[in-house]
Design an enzyme around this catalytic site. Structure first.
Site, PDB file in Angstrom:
ATOM      1  N   THR A  22      38.331  34.344  42.469  1.00  0.00           N
ATOM      2  CA  THR A  22      39.784  34.461  42.401  1.00  0.00           C
ATOM      3  C   THR A  22      40.252  33.867  41.088  1.00  0.00           C
ATOM      4  OG1 THR A  22      41.821  34.051  43.640  1.00  0.00           O
ATOM      5  CG2 THR A  22      40.318  32.217  43.416  1.00  0.00           C
ATOM      6  N   THR A  23      41.542  33.980  40.803  1.00  0.00           N
ATOM      7  CA  THR A  23      42.148  33.297  39.673  1.00  0.00           C
ATOM      8  C   THR A  23      43.470  32.692  40.114  1.00  0.00           C
ATOM      9  OG1 THR A  23      41.189  34.869  38.094  1.00  0.00           O
ATOM     10  CG2 THR A  23      42.981  33.485  37.307  1.00  0.00           C
TER      11      THR A  23
END
Length: 231
Positions: free
Chosen positions: A16-17
């Site tokens: 994810t970011t």
């Protein structure tokens, strides 16, 4: 039960970011929406920004189940604290609770989180809570698999005293850069801006996410050149 190295090797790989940036008057939290299990995208429109209190939100990365469990516990305790004190909880108090739960269960939990919010005592605040339970207050921070691609960009682009619009654009661009490079990050971009006035959510659709030169492909149709974003 100890979370052994063999168990860690067998655990599904996720990505994810998440990004948080402070500005003059509050903080902006942002996240992509892709949930992955290895090479499989299990959810394209997940919401990784979780409300812990009216004035405090948390960005989640790592194991979705672990970070959701932590958020549920912290939300309950923060709500009880708000009732007892008859006010919104302090951002640092909520962040410390996230850190303590994470640290006390560090052999079993696999979650890297960012806590951000606003309170009348200290204004906008951001706290990084990486895997293991460390608690660090920062002006900006990022985590997740996509963060490795944007640390340098954020370090160069961030400056003190930014306006709300500048901070939101910085988070939006940072997410777009990470999503263009990290195969585990993608989908939509979600933002939450926290100020004295409260929390405001913003959804950035795929078509509104900035594209970069290597994502553009020129197509010639009937002698006419047109551009499209390839994801």
């Amino acid at each position: 039960m100890d979370y052994s190295s063999s168990q860690a090797e067998q655990a599904p790989q996720t990505g994810t970011t998440i990004v948080a940036v402070s500005f003059d008057g509050g903080v902006v939290l942002g996240a992509d929406s892709r949930v992955s299990t290895g090479n499989y995208v299990s959810n394209r429109a997940s919401d990784k920004i979780t409300c812990l209190a009216d004035n405090v939100y948390m960005l989640r990365s790592g194991s979705a189940a672990d970070t959701q469990a932590i958020a549920d516990y912290v939300r309950h305790y923060a709500h009880m604290h708000s009732i007892e004190e008859d006010r919104d909880p302090r951002v640092k108090a909520v962040a410390k609770l996230v850190s303590q739960i994470n640290y006390s269960n560090k052999n079993m939990l696999l979650g890297a989180m960012i806590v951000g919010g606003w309170d009348p005592e200290r204004g906008g605040q951001i706290y990084g809570v990486p895997i293991g339970g460390t608690l660090v207050e920062q002006a900006w921070t990022t985590d997740g698999s996509g963060s490795t691609y944007i640390w340098g960009y954020l370090d160069a682009a961030y400056r003190e005293g930014m306006s709300r619009q500048e901070a939101e654009e910085l988070v939006k661009t940072a997410l777009a850069l990470a999503m263009s490079r990290d195969g585990s990050s993608g989908g939509l971009a979600r933002l939450v801006t926290l100020t004295k006035a409260g929390a405001e959510r913003k959804l950035i659709n795929h078509d509104d996410i900035p594209a970069f030169w290597d994502e553009l492909e020129v197509l010639k149709t009937n002698g006419t050149a047109s551009s499209m974003v390839v994801v």
